[in-house]
Each structure stands twice: as C-alpha cells, then as structure tokens.
Design an enzyme around this catalytic site. Structure first.
Site, PDB file in Angstrom:
ATOM      1  CB  ALA A 397      -1.105  -0.107   1.528  1.00 47.04           C
ATOM      2  CB  CYS A 398       2.539   3.258  -2.296  1.00 45.19           C
ATOM      3  SG  CYS A 398       1.612   3.430  -3.917  1.00 45.19           S
ATOM      4  CG  ASP A 399       0.070   9.398  -0.813  1.00 40.25           C
ATOM      5  OD1 ASP A 399      -1.235   9.213  -0.623  1.00 40.25           O
ATOM      6  OD2 ASP A 399      -0.045  10.685  -1.524  1.00 40.25           O
ATOM      7  N   GLY A 401      -1.428   4.374  -4.845  1.00 38.45           N
ATOM      8  CA  GLY A 401      -1.580   2.372  -5.146  1.00 38.45           C
ATOM      9  C   GLY A 401      -0.671   1.923  -6.345  1.00 38.45           C
ATOM     10  CB  VAL A 431      -3.059   4.256   2.518  1.00 40.58           C
ATOM     11  CG1 VAL A 431      -3.101   3.966   3.796  1.00 40.58           C
ATOM     12  CG2 VAL A 431      -1.779   3.364   2.223  1.00 40.58           C
TER      13      VAL A 431
END
Length: 605
Positions: A397-399, A401, A431
């Site tokens: 999960a990143c800011d 996606g 996220v």
C-alpha cells in the site's frame, strides 16, 4: 523477523496522518482517472488549432471530455471511495448537477465535492432505512432510493454547490495569477518539495495542481502548474550527487534509482535518500525553485498532467512551443540540486556509510549483537513464523496505489514465486482503499504505516523505508516458507531434520560439487567466535590449496541457495532449518576445532 503488528488501532491519528489522509482523498479521486486527462491532453496537443496535426472534427472531442467526461469520472471515483458501487453511481449523478450549473468552467472541484458528498448522503440514508425493507423489495428500494436521492442532490449541486465552487475556483485562480504576475511561483517549492518527501506528492500534484492546471490549460492551451510537482529534475540531481559523493549502499543504489526516477517517474524512490540526510531538502527546494523560474522565463507549460512524473511523460505532454523551455528547466533544476547536494555530501565527515534501509537494519542487528542478542532463540523464531500462520494475501500500500507499491509488489511476487509459495497472492493498492480482512499482510512505507494500521487493525503489518530495496522482503519469504516446516513440529524438534544430523554421516549428504561459498553464522555464544572460526577455516583452506570463499554472515543475510554450505552449532542449525530449505548445513559441536572441519576442507574445492 518480528512483524510490526497491533491488535488495536490508535485512538487518535497524528496531525501528519490526518493531513496525509485528506490529501490522499483528493488525490485518489483524480489519480485513477489520469488516463482520461492524458487522452484529453493528447487531443488538444495534436488536433486543436496550433497542434501537431490540426483536425477540426476530431478536436470536437476536447470540450465534452473536459466539461463532462473527466468531472463525472472524478465524481464517480469519489463516490466509490465512500460507498462502493452505489456511492459511485450517485456520485456521478450529483456531479452532473454542478456541471450543468456552469458549463463555462471544468467542474473538477465541484466533482471532488459532490462525488463523496452524494455517496455519504446515500450511505446515511441506507443506514436509516435499508434494514426496514421487506424481503423481495430490495431491488426496488436500491434503484428508487439512489434515483430519487440522486436527483435531489443534483438539483442542490446545481443551485447551491455550483455558486460556492465558482467563488472558490475564482479565488484560487486569482491567487495563482497574482503569484505568477509577480514571479513568485518558484517560491511554492518551499512547500511542495518538503511535502513530497512526506509522501504528500500525489495529494499536492493530483489533488490540487492538476485541477488548477487543467482550468488554466483550457484557457491558454498550456500550464506551468503541471510541472511544479512532476518536474523530475530536483530528484535526479540529488541521486546523481549520491552517485559521485555518496557512501556505502546509498552510493551503490543511486544509479539504478536515478534511472527509475527519471525515466520511470517513480519520485518516491529518492525520498529515503533525503530522509536519511534531511538537510538535503535544501537541494530539492533550490532545484525546484530554479526549475520553475526557468519554465516561467521561457513561458513553457504542459498541455495536460504528466503522470507518472518521468521525462518521457513530461515531453509527451509538452506544448508545441515549450520544448526548449521544458528541457532547459529540467536540466537547470537537476544541475542546481546536484551542486547543492554534492556540497552537502562532500562536507559530511561522518563515518556512517549512509546505507539506506538495509544499512539501518544492519545497524540494529549490530547493536543487538554487541549485547549478546544477535541470534534469536528457537522459541523466538517460532513465534515470529507463527505470526504468519493465517496469511494468505499480501498487499503493498502506497499513497496512490500505483507507482512505488506496484514495483515493490512485483519484487516480492518474484521472490515468493522463486521460493515455491503458490498459495499467497501479492498485489498493490492505495492506503485509502485498504480493507480489514482475515489473512492479510500489509507492507507499506514507514511514513504511511499509521494510516495503514487504522484501516486494517487486524492484519499483520510490515513497514519498510524503501519499497525497492528492503531486507524485510527476504524475511517475509523466509517466514512464509518456514511455516510449512514448523506448523506441526514441536519447538523442541525444530532443526532435527535429515539435513542437520549431528554425526559424521552428514558429509555423505552434502553435494560438494555445487558448493560455491562456505558460511559461518555469527551467534551469541562467544562474541567474535564466528569471525575467528572463519579466519581459521580460511587458513586451512589456503594451506590445502582450496579456493572456495569462506565468509561469516548473519542469519538473515543468507541466500537460500543450494550452493551455500553453512557450518553452524546445533542452536544455530535449528534456526537455519526453520528459515531456509535449500542451503546445505553441517552441524558441529565446536566451530573452532571440530574434527568435521578438517574433513570438510578435504572435500571442498
């Protein structure tokens, strides 16, 4: 490995997490629809009057795409974020109200308001009445409640929200115009560059600058606002400085990071380098300021958003009259950030080698080793492995996606595949789209760990400094692979496998023809004993004319390959057996003077 787990979410989010959450909410409505914005930009760049191949018929696509398609997509996405598909549908209906309210401006801000607001209203309506619907009438309720409430919200959007958005949009546009007229736009780098490093890059770029840039581009055909966050120059300069003046792993990894950043557009890859030496943010700020000043000097701009922020995407979206200015701005920003970062790195007299995530974790291990804690006990290993017992899905999960999490997921997916683990899926997302579910392992950047924990409190959490190079990936794979070996095995029996028999018969089971390296495992019985044993064994190999390399390594540094022969005590052998399945192990009573050591020298190459 001890996973970063927690059974309960924190009661209150930190201010940083709240800011990230709000910014990501804006970004998440725009980011999935960047393709539509790029399509509009290409139509304007190629087919509009003054484009590369003017065509009045095809150019008719620009206005409907700008005023209808993109805002409705944003409203649809915003509604889905709040209330899944029902929210997406009513979000699109509500957005149409603000579009019709004023057809003279692109209603991106209106869509960002009406999409989530419409979905929230429907969600609250369902919570109040859905449970009272009689069996068999569910479809009627769902369709009519969405339709009627959607119509009401569209009317309210047209009559109430549109005037508010017009006022807000006009205020922001006037502020931007005023800043540009007095040539203060470069100063925005003071806010944008630090915010990017705190993983607010997508929030600022796609949530704020892209909507404003599209409005400006619709009026004058291009906008410099698309470049304020997307300019790859500042990050490139910092990474090049590490290539020449960095230390340790940071210097070794910087060339690859520079290529990924500049051509792949994954800006997150240079954030850890700045976080490692925060003073480098000065280089990023000055690089961003100089680049923006150069863009304005040449009156350069892009037709649409460049996403991801790679030089390829930037040049693809460049206006026909702006190529010289864009290239000059990127080069100037890279040169300035390079010079400032080089000055900072050259003056750094610390003995720290500057390694990134792996070095930081290695330092933690060295500190533990100095306290006699380097080698975990069998029970500690078993506890760590058992924390993965129910894991059946891994999500990065990143800011946004998309960029960095997609690359991290790809790296771990490859490791999982090579380890022969077929029942674990590895995917990536934003996220904000995480959902709490059983059997989930979430991998996220440390800056976003708090928000990930709030979204998925019952999941196993692993946080990393850098998605593209983390030793935790090997630890995850080792735990998952070892799980099948120890699930039904008592702790007292761990390591008593056929590969770790405590007798001279061990040597008959070793494939010496495949051995390319001999390893001793550092442990807590005698500080430095592994190093001493390595030295003694190297001397024996040299006297015998043998050339196989001999090294002392930590337990987590081993590659799980058949060409590694590991010499270990019984305690270390037990931990090795649950962590690895391919390495070859010889257990000795004393790693300094066991009789088996002489036999090994005779058989090795």
């Amino acid at each position: 490995m001890q996973a970063d787990t927690s059974s309960k979410p924190k009661k209150k989010s930190s201010l940083k997490a709240k800011v990230q959450k709000f910014g990501t909410a804006l970004s998440s409505m725009v980011m999935p629809n960047i393709a539509a914005i790029i399509a509009w930009g290409l139509v304007t760049a190629i087919f509009m009057e003054g484009g590369w191949a003017p065509n009045a018929t095809i150019a008719k696509l620009t206005s409907p795409m700008l005023h209808y398609l993109i805002p409705i997509l944003i409203g649809y996405t915003g509604g889905r974020m709040v209330y899944d598909e029902r929210g997406a549908l009513i979000g699109a209906i509500g957005t149409l109200g603000v579009i019709v309210g004023d057809l003279n401006i692109p209603e991106f801000l209106g869509a960002m308001i009406m999409g989530p607001l419409s979905a929230w209203c429907l969600k609250k309506f369902d919570q109040a009445f859905q449970s009272k619907v009689k069996s068999g009438f569910e479809m009627i309720y769902n369709n009519f409640s969405s339709g009627i409430l959607g119509l009401i919200l569209a009317i309210l959007g047209m009559l109430i929200v549109t005037p508010v958005v017009e006022w807000g949009s006009g205020l922001m546009s006037s502020a931007v115009d005023a800043i540009m007229k007095v040539h203060l736009l470069p100063l925005t780098a003071i806010i944008i560059e630090p915010a990017k490093v705190l993983f607010l890059n997508n929030a600022i770029g796609n949530g704020i600058l892209v909507p404003l840039g599209i409005e400006q581009a619709a009026k004058v055909g291009k906008s410099v606002l698309f470049l304020l966050e997307a300019n790859p120059g500042p990050g490139l300069g910092i990474l090049l400085a590490f290539c020449f003046f960095g230390k340790g792993d940071a210097k070794g990894s910087a060339p690859g990071a520079a290529i990924i950043h500049f051509f792949g557009g994954i800006h997150e890859i240079y954030f850890p380098y700045i976080l490692m030496k925060p003073i480098l943010i000065v280089a990023a700020i000055l690089g961003g300021m100089s680049g923006t000043f150069t863009f304005q000097l040449f009156n350069a701009g892009l037709k649409a958003a460049a996403s991801p922020g790679s030089i390829i995407a930037v040049l693809a979206m460049t206006a026909k009259d702006s190529y010289l200015g864009i290239i000059a701005g990127v080069l100037v920003s890279a040169a300035v950030s390079f010079l400032v970062a080089s000055f900072i790195l050259k003056r750094d007299k610390s003995t720290d080698s500057g390694d990134l995530a792996a070095k930081q974790k290695q330092m933690e291990q060295m500190k533990a080793e100095s306290k006699g804690k380097e080698m975990p006990s069998t029970d500690e290993v078993r506890t760590s492995i058992n924390s993965y017992a129910n894991v059946n899905k891994i999500i990065f999960a990143c800011d946004a996606g998309m960029g960095s999490s997609a690359m991290g997921a790809s790296l771990l997916r490859d490791k999982v595949k090579k380890a022969g683990i077929d029942n674990i899926s590895v995917t990536n997302t934003a996220v904000s789209r995480l959902k709490d579910e059983a059997g989930l392992l979430v991998v996220t950047q440390e800056e976003l760990a708090e928000r990930a924990l709030e979204k998925t409190p019952s999941a196993v959490h692993v946080s990393v400094d850098n998605f593209l190079s983390s030793p935790k990936y090997d630890e995850i794979v080792a735990n998952l692979k070892a799980l099948s070996q120890v699930t039904d095995t008592p702790a007292s029996e761990i390591g008593e496998s056929k590969k770790v028999a405590a007798s001279g018969d061990q040597l008959a089971k070793i494939d010496f023809s495949s051995i390319k390296e001999v390893n001793f495992i550092r442990h807590d019985q005698h500080q430095g004993s592994a190093t001493m044993a390595t030295s003694i064994f190297q001397d024996k190999m040299a006297k015998a004319g043998k050339k196989t390399p001999v090294k002392a390594v930590r337990i987590n540094e081993l590659d799980d390959e058949n060409d590694h022969l590991v010499i270990a005590t019984k305690a270390a052998g037990k931990n090795l057996a649950v962590r690895y399945s391919n390495i070859q192990i010889v257990v000795v009573k004393d790693i300094l003077q066991d009789k088996l050591l002489d036999e090994l020298v005779k058989k090795l190459n």
